[in-house]
Design an enzyme around this catalytic site. Structure first.
Site, PDB file in Angstrom:
ATOM      1  N   GLY A   1      -5.499 -31.351 -14.486  1.00 41.64           N
ATOM      2  CA  GLY A   1      -6.187 -32.483 -15.079  1.00 41.64           C
ATOM      3  C   GLY A   1      -5.369 -33.749 -14.945  1.00 41.64           C
ATOM      4  N   CYS A   2      -6.015 -34.871 -15.216  1.00 39.96           N
ATOM      5  CA  CYS A   2      -5.354 -36.155 -15.028  1.00 39.96           C
ATOM      6  C   CYS A   2      -4.263 -36.367 -16.075  1.00 39.96           C
ATOM      7  CB  CYS A   2      -6.383 -37.274 -15.058  1.00 39.96           C
ATOM      8  SG  CYS A   2      -7.534 -37.221 -16.442  1.00 39.96           S
TER       9      CYS A   2
END
Lengths: 347, 347, 347, 347
Positions: free
Chosen positions: A153-154
Site C-alpha cells: 500500500g501507499c
C-alpha cells in the site's frame, strides 16, 4: 539491452488511478508489450478516449475481463478493487502467468486478520504464504523468484521505508511508534464519492480513520517481522488537498545514542529509489511528483531523544504503479530502473 | 445593547492578512468605530482599493503610522511584524490606550528566551510581566482587566486548546507530548516570498522548522504553567496547500484510565468558541473557515493508551484576528461573542 | 425593525450546495424562522451532523419531504434538482404559500424550449407565464408582487448583469455577443461524479458544453426581452479549479461612441449588490467570495470598438442562495439587504 | 542513433521555471551534454540543492554568468528575464555559438514596437531581422538553418496554433478575432510577488492586462504575416488557479462554409506535437501536463457562423522549454521528438 526480449503484460482494471499510472509507465517501458487491458465498465472503449493524456501512445481498447486472453501474458497486473484479484489469480498462476496485485488481497499473511480488516472472506488463503510482499528494499531476493507479488500500500511504503533502518539497528523503543501521514486525494481512487469532490476536499484538511485504517495491520506486520517482535504503532492518516503525494511524519524514541543520519545513508546507499537527504532537509512531496523516488530526511528536534523521520513518495508511483514495475523488473531480471527513469515534475 | 457606547479603535499595520481580517470583522462589530488604520507602505491609499472585498464597507485610507492619531483611540491593535509593537506600546499605554498585539512581542515572559528565538533585543522587557496572554479559555479573568494583551500565535491556540483539559486533569505523561500541526499558507503572511508562491506551495506538502519553530517556547510556556512543571513537547509544523486553517494532531500517553470525551465536554461546556465534537468525529478545517470556532475531537485508536486529539481552527480568526476581537470584547465588557457570530463558509 | 414579525420558511432539498448555502444565510436572517428542512436521502439526520459548519446554529433534522408540514410556511425555497419543484409547487401556491425555485423549472417562458433543453415534460407549464424571473436588477417591482419566483441560474446572473446596460442603451451589435464564462466546481453541485473529483478537476482547466449549455436559452430569453428583438449569443462555459465563483468575460461590438463607464455607473447607482469598479479594474472572484455582490469592470482594449465586460459573482450567493434571499426580502417587504450584509472572505 | 555525437549546451538563468524545466528535459536528452548552467543570484550553489527534484540527475553547480565558459558550447539557451539575452547574444553568435532565447528579446521584427511594449531600448535591433521565430509548425525550414531562434511566448503558441489553419485557408473575418486565454500561475515566473502568492491566487480567478498584454503584438505579427494583411485581435489573458497549463478559447466568424474539422486535421496531420481531437471534444490542460503536446478541438455552437477553437498546452513545455528543445532538435538535425517523448502526468 536492445536484444533483450520483451515480455507480454496484461493490466486488469485499468480505469482507476493506479491502472492508468501503470499504463503511463508501461507505454515507454523498453522491455514490455502491453497485450491486454481490461475493464468491466468500459469494455469496448478505446483507452485513449477515456484518458486523452495517452492519445498517440496506446491504440488498445479496454477488453472485458471475462474474454480477455490473459493466460497468453507473461505477467498480469491487478489494479482492481480489493477482493477481485483473489478470484482470478489461482487460474493464472496455474497457467504459468506471474501476477502482481496492486490491491490488498495478498498483503497480509494471516487470513483471519485480513478478513477482519477487509470485511469479506478470503477465497484463496492458501496462497498467502507464497505471496511475496513487494517492497524491494526489504524483500528484493524473494521478489526475484516470486510468481505472486503483493504490491504494498501507499502509506505502508512511505512509513516502512522510514522506519526500516531504525528497527533493523535496534535503536528505538518498539512500543511507541507514531506515524502521522498525509495523503493526496488520488489515494482515494477514481471513484464517484461526495467526500472526494473538489468542492469538499480542496481548501480543506482532515484526519480520517483514526480508529483504525486498513494499512495499519500491513505496516505492523512488516515492522514486527523485521523486529522479530510485536511493535506498537499509532497511525493517523490525513487527507491533504493535493492530487499526488504522501508525506509521512514518523516519531520514535531513541533508546541508544546513534548517528541516525549515517545509519540511514548506509542502509540505503545502494538503493536507486530511496534518497536520504542531507541532515536538516525538509523533503517536499512535489520533489518526487511523477517519479518512483522516496526521499527521506532525519531530525532530532532540540537534540532530544525523539527522532523525527520525514518520508515522501508519490502515492501512485512508488506507492503503487512504479513499485509494481520495479517488482516486475526484478521478477524478469530486467535492470531494476528500466522504465522508471522518471524525472519529477516541478513545479 | 443599542445604547452601549462604541469604542474607537486603531489598527496598526493593516496590509497583512491578520490586519485585513481584523477589518473584515471590525466593520460589522456593533460596538466599534474604526478610527485609524495605518501602513507604512500604503499610506494615502484607500483601504478598499487595496482590498476590493471591503468596497462599500470602509471609507478610510491607510495613514502613516508616524502621523496617525492613535492616542485618540480606546484600543489599538498591532497587526505588525514581530518587533514593531514593542517600540510603540509604552507610549500608548502611558496615554491610557489599551493594546492588543497580534505579533509575538509580548507572548513570552522571559526576555532572554524571547531574544533567543526572535533574534533581536527586546526594547521594553519590563512590560512582559504585565502583558496578559490572550487565550480567553485559559486567562479570561485576567484579560478582562488587562491593558496590554499578547494575542496568541495560531499554532499555540490550536495546540493549547487541545492539551488544556488533559494537563489540568493530570492524566497524561508530560514528558512525551507530540503536536503534529498543519497550517494553510495564509499563516506565512502577505509577504512576497518564493516559497509561498502558488506554483511552489500548491499541490505540495512539506514540514518546516522541525529543528525549532518560534511557537514552541510559547506553547511550552503555557502548558508548563498549567502543569506547574516543565513539559516536553515535540512540535512539527507543516505547510498544507490551502489558504486558511490549522489542523493540529496531538499525541499523548495516558497515565490514568479516564473518560477523555467527558473530560473535554465538561471543560469546554461554557465556552462559546470551543466545540467538542461527538466521539469518533474527524473535524475538518473548512468546518471553521471564516469563523472563530475551535473544533476538537478525541480518539483512542484501538483502545490503546495513546490519546489522539484533533483540533482545528481558522488560523486568521481564532488563530489571530477573531481571538483579538474576543479579547477586546472581554477588555471592554462587551458580550464575548459580539462581532464574532460568523458562520463558517462551506463549501 | 425589531418589531417586524418573522416569517416561517421551508427549504426543500437542503443537502446540496445551494441548500446549505441558504441555511448559512437564513440562520442569521433577522426576519426568518426556519420551519422545516427536507431531504429524501437524509431524512431523520440532524442537519448539523451532515454539515458541521452549522453546529450550534441550527437544531433541526432533515425531514422527509412527503411528511414535512410545508403548507404551514409563508415561503418555501426549492433547492432541488430540476424537475422536482414543478411537481410540488401548484399545491403550495394553492395553499397560499409563496415559492422561490432555485432550480430551472420556471425560468423559461416557452414550455417547448424548456422541454427540449431539460429533456423532460413540464408538469405545470400553465404556471410559466405567472412565474417571475427573479433577477431584482431587472424585475424588482414584479418580484415584490410575485407568488412564484424563478431564481436565475448562476451564469445567467453574471452574464445578464454585465450586458443589461449595453442592451438597454442600444449601443451594441445584438448579433454578435460572446460570453466566455468560468465557474468554480461548486457549480456542479454536491453530486458524486468522477468529473468533479478533486483528482480530476484540480490543477486543470477545461471548457464544457460548448455545443449548447442549458443556461443559453435562459440568457437569450432575458436579453432578447430587454432588446425587444432576438439577440445572438455565443456562450462558452469553462470549469476552473476553485470552489466558488463565476467570472464572465463578455465581448460586444460597439455601434455608437459611448461612455460605457458612465453608462454602467448610472445604471447601477442605486443597486446594493452591483458594484461598478473604477475603469481599468480587474475584479477577482475572491473579492465577492461568500457575499451577494456582483462586481463589474469595463474595458475597451487598445481603444477599439470591442467592449470587454468583466463580471464576477459568488455562484452560490448572488448566483443562487443569496439572490433567493434578496428575492424573499422583496416579496415580503423586508429591507432588500436583510441577512445579506455578508463581508467577502479574503483571503 | 547511438553514434550520433552529443552537443554541448549552456543554460543562462536557470533558476526560473522555464530554466528548471529545460533542465528537466535536457538531463534525459540523448544528444545533449549540459556544459554550464548560470545564475547570478545562486552562483556556487549546486543545482540539485535548489531543485531537489533533480537530485541524482545533475551534478553541476550554478556558475556566475560572467565567468561561465559559454563560448565553448554549441548552443546556449537564455531563460532570462526580458532584456538580458540581447546583451550577450551578439558575442556568442560571433563566436559561432547558436542561441535560443526563451525571453522576448528577439520575437518582434520591429524594434520600435518592441521598445514600446517592453519599455526599454533594444541593444541589438540589427539582429531582429535574422532572428527566426521558433514556432516549428510555422517556420520549420527556417529554424533548421537558424543561428538565433526567438522562442515564442506561451500564449502566442497556444493561440497561433489555434488560428493558423483558419487564416491560411482564408475562411474567417480577419477584423474580428478574439482570444480569451487562461494561464496557470507558473506563467508568472518564479518571482517573489504578492499577487502570485498561493493565498492570493488560489481559489480565485481574474483577468489581467486587458488593456494590453505584451503577447498581443507577438500574436498579431505572426497572424498578420500569415494573412498578408493586418488582423485585429482582442486578447484577454486570465490567471487560473493551477500550476501549469494554458487554455485558449478562440472565437472567429466564418466567411465561407468550410469543414473546419477536416481543415485542421489536414493541416496538422504530420505534426508530432499538435493533436487535433475528435469533433466535439473539450481538451483539458491536464491532458498535456508535462508534455510538449498542443491539443486542439473545434466547435461551431448551435451550427452558427461563429467557430470556437479550444487549444491547450503546458505553458512550460510547448509554451517554453519543450518548444525550445524542439527548436534545438531542428537546428542540429536531431529527430524532432528527441528528448520530448514525455507522457503527460494524469491525474
Amino acid at each position: 539491452m536492445s536484444n533483450m526480449s520483451k515480455i507480454k503484460v496484461g493490466v486488469v482494471g485499468a480505469t482507476g488511478y493506479t491502472g492508468v499510472e501503470l499504463l503511463r509507465i508501461l507505454v515507454k517501458h523498453p522491455h514490455v508489450t502491453i497485450q491486454a487491458v481490461t475493464s468491466r465498465a468500459e469494455a469496448g472503449l478505446s483507452i485513449a478516449s477515456l484518458f486523452p493524456s495517452l492519445r498517440g501512445l496506446i491504440e488498445l481498447k479496454f477488453e472485458d475481463p471475462k474474454t480477455a486472453n490473459l493466460t497468453n501474458c507473461d505477467l498480469v497486473f491487478f489494479a482492481t478493487p480489493n477482493g477481485i484479484a483473489m478470484q482470478e489469480v489461482p487460474a493464472l498462476l496455474k497457467a504459468g502467468v506471474k501476477v502482481i496485485d496492486l490491491a490488498a488481497d495478498f498483503r497480509l499473511k494471516d487470513a483471519n486478520v485480513w478478513e477482519k480488516w477487509y470485511n469479506m472472506p478470503h477465497s484463496c488463503s492458501d496462497l498467502l504464504k507464497d505471496a511475496i510482499y513487494g517492497l524491494p528494499e526489504m524483500n528484493r531476493e524473494k521478489i526475484k523468484k516470486a510468481s505472486l507479488v503483493a504490491n504494498p500500500g501507499c502509506y505502508p511504503t512511505a512509513i516502512q521505508l522510514g522506519f526500516i533502518p531504525l528497527i533493523e539497528s535496534g535503536v528505538i523503543d518498539l512500543d511507541d511508534l507514531i506515524a502521522d501521514a498525509k495523503s493526496g486525494v488520488s489515494g482515494a481512487g477514481r471513484k464517484a464519492e461526495v467526500n472526494a469532490l473538489m468542492a469538499e476536499a480542496s481548501d480543506n484538511f482532515k484526519a480520517y480513520g483514526v480508529e483504525g485504517h486498513r494499512h495499519l495491520p500491513e505496516i505492523t506486520q512488516g515492522l514486527s517481522s523485521l523486529a522479530n517482535q510485536a511493535v506498537h504503532l499509532t497511525f493517523v492518516p490525513h487527507l491533504t488537498p493535493m492530487i499526488r503525494g504522501i508525506h509521512a511524519t514518523l516519531y520514535a524514541t531513541l533508546t541508544k545514542k546513534t548517528d541516525i543520519q549515517a545509519l540511514f545513508e548506509s542502509r540505503y546507499r545502494d538503493e536507486s529509489f530511496v534518497d536520504v537527504m542531507p541532515k536538516g532537509s525538509h523533503p517536499e512531496t512535489r520533489s518526487v511528483r511523477g517519479s518512483n523516488q522516496c526521499r527521506i530526511s532525519i531530525h532530532q528536534p532540540q537534540g532530544s531523544h525523539k527522532v523525527v523521520i520525514l518520508s515522501v513518495i508519490d502515492n501512485l508511483v512508488k506507492g503503487a504503479a512504479g513499485q509494481a514495475v520495479q517488482n516486475m523488473n526484478l521478477m524478469f531480471d530486467f535492470p531494476e530502473i528500466s522504465g522508471l527513469d522518471l524525472v519529477p515534475l516541478m513545479p
